[in-house]
Write a protein that holds these residues in place. Sequence first.
Motif: not given
Lengths: 83, 418
Positions: A7-24
């Motif tokens: 949606f926003c294009g290439d952005r620094d990972s600092h803007e994101f919150v990590y949740r983890g593995d998408a497999e479960p």
Amino acid sequence: MRIPCPFCGDRDSHEFVYRGDAEPRRPNDDTGFYDYVYLRSNVAGPMQEHWYHAQGCRNWLVVTRDTCTHEIAGAVLAREAAR
Amino acid sequence: MTRLSIFSLAANALSGHKKWAPTWRDASPKASYDVVIIGGGGHGLATAYYLAKVHGIRNVAVVEKGWIGGGNVGRNTTIIRSNYGLPGNEPFYEHAMKLWEGLEQDFNYNAMVSQRGVLNLYHSDAQRDAFARRGNAMRLHGVDAELLDADAVRSMAPFLNFDNARFPIMGGLLQPRGGTARHDAVAWGYARGASDRGVDIIQNCEVTSFLRGADGRIIGVETSRGTIRAKKVGMAAAGNSSRIAAMADLRLPIESHVLQAFVSEALKPVIPGVITFGAGHFYISQSDKGGLVFGGDLDGYNSYASRGNLPVLEDVCESGMAIMPMIGRARLLRSWGGICDMTMDGSPIIDRAPVEGLYINAGWCYGGFKATPASGWCFAHLLATDQPHQVTAAYRLDRFATGHVIDEKGQGAQPNLH
């Protein structure tokens, strides 16, 4: 790391919150809950994972990232990945 | 092997330091052992040492894919402490603390154990109450803890920023017996003691798969240096635990995350002990060489890369400047990352695996270094007797299924937040 938000294009990972593995996947009954909540494949290599663009478009993404090199191969909206 | 002492040092000095013997034997693998330990870090070497010394099991190999001490035992911030709050944790870490206190005499090697104190700062009434509770829990387990007010902290560390608008320092919880140790020397000391008692330390030997018997039991390992049979196999592979477990078709309640640490140029002594600023994710101590050794939080995403990224470096330095403005004058010398085996409750696992013949020592999160002696002691006990040591009885693999989690921080099943 820079994450290519669809949606926003290439952005620094600092803007994101990590949740983890998408497999479960959340199970429909109680039997699979231990696996779902606690057990992880803990992949060494390319892994699909959930990131939340908290300081951007507030979309949940499924990002493909190599855990051995931190290289990011791509990202799609989680609701599209779920289809 | 020669006993190290002031006399051996003097004798070697007089002979120009040309007659020092290697500290341990660099062994080649034999066909079989009683016990094979995967991972030549602090925990693996300590396990081999106590197996040989306490249990008399000397037909032991430690297999290491790189060189000993090249993993997390060489990548930590050298802090030792036993300031935990929960019953499942506190007796174990205090067992480690007591072993630290006698370690150098025990394995006759200078690990530079220095009990210079560990101080956790608090900044609010609620945090003070939580620290008082933890301090009381420690004292009920016979561990030293003192709750300090702001004046007492000021007399110990006058250079802190006491009047920060967001995090004013109201006091701290001090464990005087905590401190630091020379991390590499811990690995070398255990390696020397184990090797001396007949343990084979096999470097550049990567485990590629497990050998299975007809009944499915694990009877050895395939390695890059050939097949090694074993009656029992113990894994102490830290950040690579999940990869080893996968070879035995197991999934663990563990994620691997990277934790960064940093060291400044060497300075004259300025920081008396270990100081932690938990509210701002920063902790610091000063090495005997003079460098300020500090760190903060995990980067927060799964990683096997042994290096982190700049956002966390920024966070850590911002926190450091907020609480200890004087460090702004010091230049950063190095940074590094270690891969932490983060469990779902932030506490470790020492238990038999669901597969016969395999024993698990994993899930040390970012607290593995301080645990080294007790981890080795208790893992050796488990390998030798098939029974858990009383202080690790709670570190079961099945505690997540049964609901007996030991969640010191109360974060739930979110490994990157512990």
